[in-house]
Write an enzyme that holds these catalytic residues in place. Structure first.
Site, PDB file in Angstrom:
ATOM      1  N   LYS A  13       0.821  -1.223   0.000  1.00  0.00           N
ATOM      2  CA  LYS A  13       0.000   0.000   0.000  1.00  0.00           C
ATOM      3  C   LYS A  13       0.848   1.264   0.000  1.00  0.00           C
ATOM      4  O   LYS A  13       0.581   2.196  -0.751  1.00  0.00           O
ATOM      5  CB  LYS A  13      -0.948   0.013   1.213  1.00  0.00           C
ATOM      6  CG  LYS A  13      -1.944  -1.120   1.235  1.00  0.00           C
ATOM      7  CD  LYS A  13      -2.910  -0.999   2.392  1.00  0.00           C
ATOM      8  CE  LYS A  13      -2.262  -1.104   3.755  1.00  0.00           C
ATOM      9  NZ  LYS A  13      -1.635  -2.426   4.017  1.00  0.00           N
ATOM     10  N   ARG A  88      -9.312   1.171   9.542  1.00  0.00           N
ATOM     11  CA  ARG A  88      -8.924  -0.232   9.741  1.00  0.00           C
ATOM     12  C   ARG A  88     -10.118  -1.068  10.187  1.00  0.00           C
ATOM     13  O   ARG A  88     -10.044  -2.301  10.185  1.00  0.00           O
ATOM     14  CB  ARG A  88      -7.824  -0.340  10.804  1.00  0.00           C
ATOM     15  CG  ARG A  88      -6.472   0.185  10.359  1.00  0.00           C
ATOM     16  CD  ARG A  88      -5.439  -0.040  11.441  1.00  0.00           C
ATOM     17  NE  ARG A  88      -4.169   0.612  11.146  1.00  0.00           N
ATOM     18  CZ  ARG A  88      -3.191   0.081  10.432  1.00  0.00           C
ATOM     19  NH1 ARG A  88      -3.346  -1.115   9.908  1.00  0.00           N
ATOM     20  NH2 ARG A  88      -2.065   0.733  10.228  1.00  0.00           N
ATOM     21  N   ARG A 123      12.214 -10.081   3.513  1.00  0.00           N
ATOM     22  CA  ARG A 123      12.717  -8.719   3.698  1.00  0.00           C
ATOM     23  C   ARG A 123      13.899  -8.698   4.675  1.00  0.00           C
ATOM     24  O   ARG A 123      13.892  -9.393   5.684  1.00  0.00           O
ATOM     25  CB  ARG A 123      11.597  -7.804   4.214  1.00  0.00           C
ATOM     26  CG  ARG A 123      10.525  -7.596   3.167  1.00  0.00           C
ATOM     27  CD  ARG A 123       9.736  -6.328   3.360  1.00  0.00           C
ATOM     28  NE  ARG A 123       8.932  -6.279   4.559  1.00  0.00           N
ATOM     29  CZ  ARG A 123       7.837  -5.519   4.678  1.00  0.00           C
ATOM     30  NH1 ARG A 123       7.435  -4.755   3.676  1.00  0.00           N
ATOM     31  NH2 ARG A 123       7.157  -5.499   5.798  1.00  0.00           N
ATOM     32  N   ARG A 156      13.458  -7.755  10.476  1.00  0.00           N
ATOM     33  CA  ARG A 156      12.682  -7.010  11.468  1.00  0.00           C
ATOM     34  C   ARG A 156      11.735  -7.963  12.188  1.00  0.00           C
ATOM     35  O   ARG A 156      11.220  -8.922  11.595  1.00  0.00           O
ATOM     36  CB  ARG A 156      11.845  -5.914  10.799  1.00  0.00           C
ATOM     37  CG  ARG A 156      12.651  -4.787  10.205  1.00  0.00           C
ATOM     38  CD  ARG A 156      11.762  -3.653   9.752  1.00  0.00           C
ATOM     39  NE  ARG A 156      10.535  -4.131   9.112  1.00  0.00           N
ATOM     40  CZ  ARG A 156       9.495  -3.364   8.814  1.00  0.00           C
ATOM     41  NH1 ARG A 156       9.522  -2.087   9.095  1.00  0.00           N
ATOM     42  NH2 ARG A 156       8.428  -3.865   8.217  1.00  0.00           N
ATOM     43  N   ARG A 167      -0.524 -10.737  12.202  1.00  0.00           N
ATOM     44  CA  ARG A 167      -1.011  -9.493  11.579  1.00  0.00           C
ATOM     45  C   ARG A 167      -2.046  -9.786  10.491  1.00  0.00           C
ATOM     46  O   ARG A 167      -3.025  -9.054  10.339  1.00  0.00           O
ATOM     47  CB  ARG A 167       0.168  -8.699  11.008  1.00  0.00           C
ATOM     48  CG  ARG A 167       1.090  -8.130  12.089  1.00  0.00           C
ATOM     49  CD  ARG A 167       2.323  -7.498  11.486  1.00  0.00           C
ATOM     50  NE  ARG A 167       2.008  -6.264  10.792  1.00  0.00           N
ATOM     51  CZ  ARG A 167       2.814  -5.686   9.900  1.00  0.00           C
ATOM     52  NH1 ARG A 167       3.964  -6.256   9.592  1.00  0.00           N
ATOM     53  NH2 ARG A 167       2.468  -4.562   9.317  1.00  0.00           N
TER      54      ARG A 167
END
Length: 210
Positions: A13, A88, A123, A156, A167
Protein backbone atom coordinates in the site's frame (compact mmCIF):
# COMPACT_ATOMS: atom_id res chain seq x y z
CA UNK A 1 -10.21 12.35 -6.29
CA UNK A 2 -10.38 11.10 -2.70
CA UNK A 3 -8.98 7.58 -2.33
CA UNK A 4 -8.29 4.88 0.23
CA UNK A 5 -5.94 1.96 -0.29
CA UNK A 6 -7.03 -1.22 1.47
CA UNK A 7 -4.93 -4.35 1.71
CA UNK A 8 -3.21 -6.73 4.07
CA UNK A 9 0.10 -5.82 5.72
CA UNK A 10 2.79 -6.36 3.09
CA UNK A 11 0.39 -5.84 0.16
CA UNK A 12 2.41 -2.81 -0.96
CA UNK A 13 0.00 0.00 0.00
CA UNK A 14 2.72 2.49 0.93
CA UNK A 15 4.65 1.89 -2.29
CA UNK A 16 1.54 2.22 -4.46
CA UNK A 17 0.28 5.27 -2.55
CA UNK A 18 3.51 7.12 -3.34
CA UNK A 19 3.32 6.21 -7.05
CA UNK A 20 -0.37 7.10 -7.44
CA UNK A 21 0.11 10.35 -5.53
CA UNK A 22 2.84 11.34 -7.97
CA UNK A 23 0.77 10.33 -11.02
CA UNK A 24 -2.36 12.18 -9.87
CA UNK A 25 -0.57 15.13 -8.18
CA UNK A 26 -2.37 14.60 -4.87
CA UNK A 27 -0.83 13.98 -1.42
CA UNK A 28 -0.46 10.47 0.03
CA UNK A 29 -1.37 10.72 3.68
CA UNK A 30 -0.04 8.06 6.03
CA UNK A 31 -1.97 7.91 9.29
CA UNK A 32 1.21 7.05 11.19
CA UNK A 33 3.00 10.10 9.79
CA UNK A 34 0.20 12.57 10.57
CA UNK A 35 -0.18 11.12 14.07
CA UNK A 36 3.54 11.71 14.71
CA UNK A 37 3.28 15.21 13.19
CA UNK A 38 0.30 16.07 15.43
CA UNK A 39 2.21 14.92 18.51
CA UNK A 40 5.27 16.96 17.46
CA UNK A 41 3.13 20.07 16.81
CA UNK A 42 1.76 20.08 20.35
CA UNK A 43 -1.83 20.62 19.15
CA UNK A 44 -4.68 19.70 21.49
CA UNK A 45 -5.34 16.44 19.62
CA UNK A 46 -1.60 15.82 19.43
CA UNK A 47 -1.26 16.18 23.21
CA UNK A 48 -4.15 13.74 23.71
CA UNK A 49 -2.56 11.24 21.31
CA UNK A 50 0.82 11.61 23.06
CA UNK A 51 -0.76 10.90 26.47
CA UNK A 52 -2.31 7.69 25.09
CA UNK A 53 0.94 6.56 23.50
CA UNK A 54 3.01 7.27 26.60
CA UNK A 55 0.61 5.29 28.78
CA UNK A 56 0.81 2.35 26.38
CA UNK A 57 -2.85 2.66 25.40
CA UNK A 58 -4.15 2.64 21.82
CA UNK A 59 -4.96 6.10 20.47
CA UNK A 60 -8.77 6.29 20.35
CA UNK A 61 -10.70 6.40 17.09
CA UNK A 62 -12.05 9.80 18.12
CA UNK A 63 -8.55 11.31 18.34
CA UNK A 64 -7.35 9.64 15.12
CA UNK A 65 -10.42 10.78 13.16
CA UNK A 66 -9.97 14.32 14.52
CA UNK A 67 -6.32 14.42 13.42
CA UNK A 68 -7.28 13.10 9.96
CA UNK A 69 -10.11 15.65 9.64
CA UNK A 70 -7.68 18.49 10.44
CA UNK A 71 -5.10 17.18 7.94
CA UNK A 72 -7.64 16.76 5.12
CA UNK A 73 -8.79 20.36 5.64
CA UNK A 74 -5.33 21.64 4.61
CA UNK A 75 -4.98 23.33 1.22
CA UNK A 76 -2.91 20.59 -0.46
CA UNK A 77 -5.90 18.21 -0.15
CA UNK A 78 -8.26 20.52 -2.06
CA UNK A 79 -7.98 18.42 -5.25
CA UNK A 80 -7.97 15.06 -3.49
CA UNK A 81 -5.75 12.76 -1.46
CA UNK A 82 -4.85 9.13 -0.82
CA UNK A 83 -5.43 7.91 2.74
CA UNK A 84 -3.25 4.99 3.86
CA UNK A 85 -3.69 3.32 7.26
CA UNK A 86 -7.25 4.32 8.15
CA UNK A 87 -9.94 3.11 8.27
CA UNK A 88 -8.92 -0.23 9.74
CA UNK A 89 -12.36 -1.11 11.14
CA UNK A 90 -16.04 -0.60 10.29
CA UNK A 91 -16.32 1.73 13.32
CA UNK A 92 -13.58 3.98 11.90
CA UNK A 93 -15.23 3.97 8.45
CA UNK A 94 -18.54 5.02 9.98
CA UNK A 95 -16.81 7.72 12.05
CA UNK A 96 -15.18 9.14 8.91
CA UNK A 97 -18.58 9.35 7.21
CA UNK A 98 -20.09 11.02 10.26
CA UNK A 99 -17.36 13.66 9.95
CA UNK A 100 -18.26 14.26 6.30
CA UNK A 101 -15.21 12.40 4.96
CA UNK A 102 -16.24 10.32 1.95
CA UNK A 103 -14.29 8.60 -0.82
CA UNK A 104 -14.62 8.44 -4.60
CA UNK A 105 -12.73 5.15 -4.87
CA UNK A 106 -11.58 2.50 -2.39
CA UNK A 107 -8.84 0.41 -4.01
CA UNK A 108 -8.59 -3.06 -2.48
CA UNK A 109 -5.19 -4.58 -3.22
CA UNK A 110 -5.81 -8.33 -3.53
CA UNK A 111 -2.71 -10.32 -2.57
CA UNK A 112 -2.78 -13.91 -1.28
CA UNK A 113 -1.58 -14.66 2.25
CA UNK A 114 1.00 -17.03 0.76
CA UNK A 115 2.48 -14.26 -1.41
CA UNK A 116 2.58 -11.89 1.56
CA UNK A 117 4.34 -14.50 3.72
CA UNK A 118 6.95 -14.98 0.97
CA UNK A 119 7.43 -11.23 0.53
CA UNK A 120 7.73 -10.33 4.19
CA UNK A 121 9.83 -13.30 5.27
CA UNK A 122 12.32 -12.32 2.54
CA UNK A 123 12.72 -8.72 3.70
CA UNK A 124 16.04 -7.70 5.23
CA UNK A 125 17.08 -4.35 6.68
CA UNK A 126 20.37 -2.76 7.67
CA UNK A 127 20.18 -1.82 11.37
CA UNK A 128 22.93 0.77 10.87
CA UNK A 129 21.92 2.83 7.79
CA UNK A 130 18.30 1.69 7.28
CA UNK A 131 18.74 0.36 3.71
CA UNK A 132 16.20 -2.35 2.86
CA UNK A 133 16.48 -5.45 0.69
CA UNK A 134 14.59 -8.57 -0.31
CA UNK A 135 16.35 -11.91 -0.73
CA UNK A 136 14.58 -12.50 -4.07
CA UNK A 137 13.34 -9.16 -5.41
CA UNK A 138 16.14 -6.79 -4.28
CA UNK A 139 19.04 -8.90 -3.00
CA UNK A 140 22.24 -7.32 -1.69
CA UNK A 141 25.37 -7.85 -3.77
CA UNK A 142 26.80 -10.05 -1.03
CA UNK A 143 24.36 -12.28 0.83
CA UNK A 144 23.48 -10.94 4.29
CA UNK A 145 25.62 -7.80 3.94
CA UNK A 146 24.46 -4.20 3.31
CA UNK A 147 25.66 -2.75 -0.03
CA UNK A 148 25.76 0.74 1.47
CA UNK A 149 27.70 0.37 4.71
CA UNK A 150 28.77 -3.27 4.93
CA UNK A 151 26.82 -4.04 8.09
CA UNK A 152 25.14 -7.41 8.67
CA UNK A 153 21.50 -7.41 7.54
CA UNK A 154 18.72 -8.40 9.93
CA UNK A 155 15.07 -9.45 9.79
CA UNK A 156 12.68 -7.01 11.47
CA UNK A 157 10.52 -8.48 14.22
CA UNK A 158 7.47 -7.37 12.20
CA UNK A 159 8.62 -9.59 9.32
CA UNK A 160 9.10 -12.77 11.38
CA UNK A 161 6.70 -15.51 10.11
CA UNK A 162 4.76 -15.80 13.39
CA UNK A 163 4.30 -12.00 13.53
CA UNK A 164 3.16 -11.86 9.89
CA UNK A 165 0.61 -14.64 10.52
CA UNK A 166 -0.75 -12.76 13.54
CA UNK A 167 -1.01 -9.49 11.58
CA UNK A 168 -2.80 -11.25 8.71
CA UNK A 169 -5.28 -12.79 11.16
CA UNK A 170 -6.07 -9.33 12.55
CA UNK A 171 -6.46 -7.96 9.02
CA UNK A 172 -8.92 -10.70 7.98
CA UNK A 173 -10.96 -10.24 11.16
CA UNK A 174 -11.04 -6.44 11.52
CA UNK A 175 -10.15 -4.77 8.21
CA UNK A 176 -11.29 -7.13 5.44
CA UNK A 177 -15.01 -6.54 6.29
CA UNK A 178 -14.45 -2.98 5.00
CA UNK A 179 -14.52 -4.38 1.47
CA UNK A 180 -18.21 -5.24 1.82
CA UNK A 181 -18.87 -1.90 3.58
CA UNK A 182 -17.48 0.05 0.61
CA UNK A 183 -18.87 -2.35 -2.01
CA UNK A 184 -22.35 -1.51 -0.66
CA UNK A 185 -21.56 2.17 -1.28
CA UNK A 186 -20.51 1.47 -4.87
CA UNK A 187 -16.92 2.67 -4.50
CA UNK A 188 -14.90 -0.55 -4.04
CA UNK A 189 -12.28 -1.16 -6.77
CA UNK A 190 -10.55 -4.56 -6.32
CA UNK A 191 -7.14 -4.87 -8.02
CA UNK A 192 -5.37 -8.23 -8.24
CA UNK A 193 -1.63 -8.30 -7.55
CA UNK A 194 0.20 -8.27 -10.90
CA UNK A 195 3.54 -9.57 -9.70
CA UNK A 196 5.45 -6.32 -10.14
CA UNK A 197 5.13 -2.83 -8.69
CA UNK A 198 4.85 -1.23 -12.15
CA UNK A 199 2.15 -3.59 -13.44
CA UNK A 200 0.10 -3.23 -10.26
CA UNK A 201 0.38 0.60 -10.46
CA UNK A 202 -0.88 0.48 -14.06
CA UNK A 203 -3.84 -1.71 -13.02
CA UNK A 204 -4.77 0.66 -10.19
CA UNK A 205 -4.58 3.75 -12.42
CA UNK A 206 -6.75 1.94 -14.98
CA UNK A 207 -9.57 1.21 -12.51
CA UNK A 208 -9.38 4.85 -11.37
CA UNK A 209 -9.79 5.98 -14.97
CA UNK A 210 -6.52 7.90 -14.72
Amino acid sequence: MNLILLGAPGAGKGTQAAIIARELSIPAISTGNILRAAVASGSELGRQAKACMESGALVSDEIIIGIIRDRLAESDCANGYILDGVPRTIAQAEALEENGIKFDHVVSMEVSDETIMDRMSGRRVCPKCGASYHVVAVPPKKEGVCDVCGSELTTRKDDAPETVKARLAVYHKETEPLKEFYRSRGVLRPVEDKGSVEATSAAILKVLGA
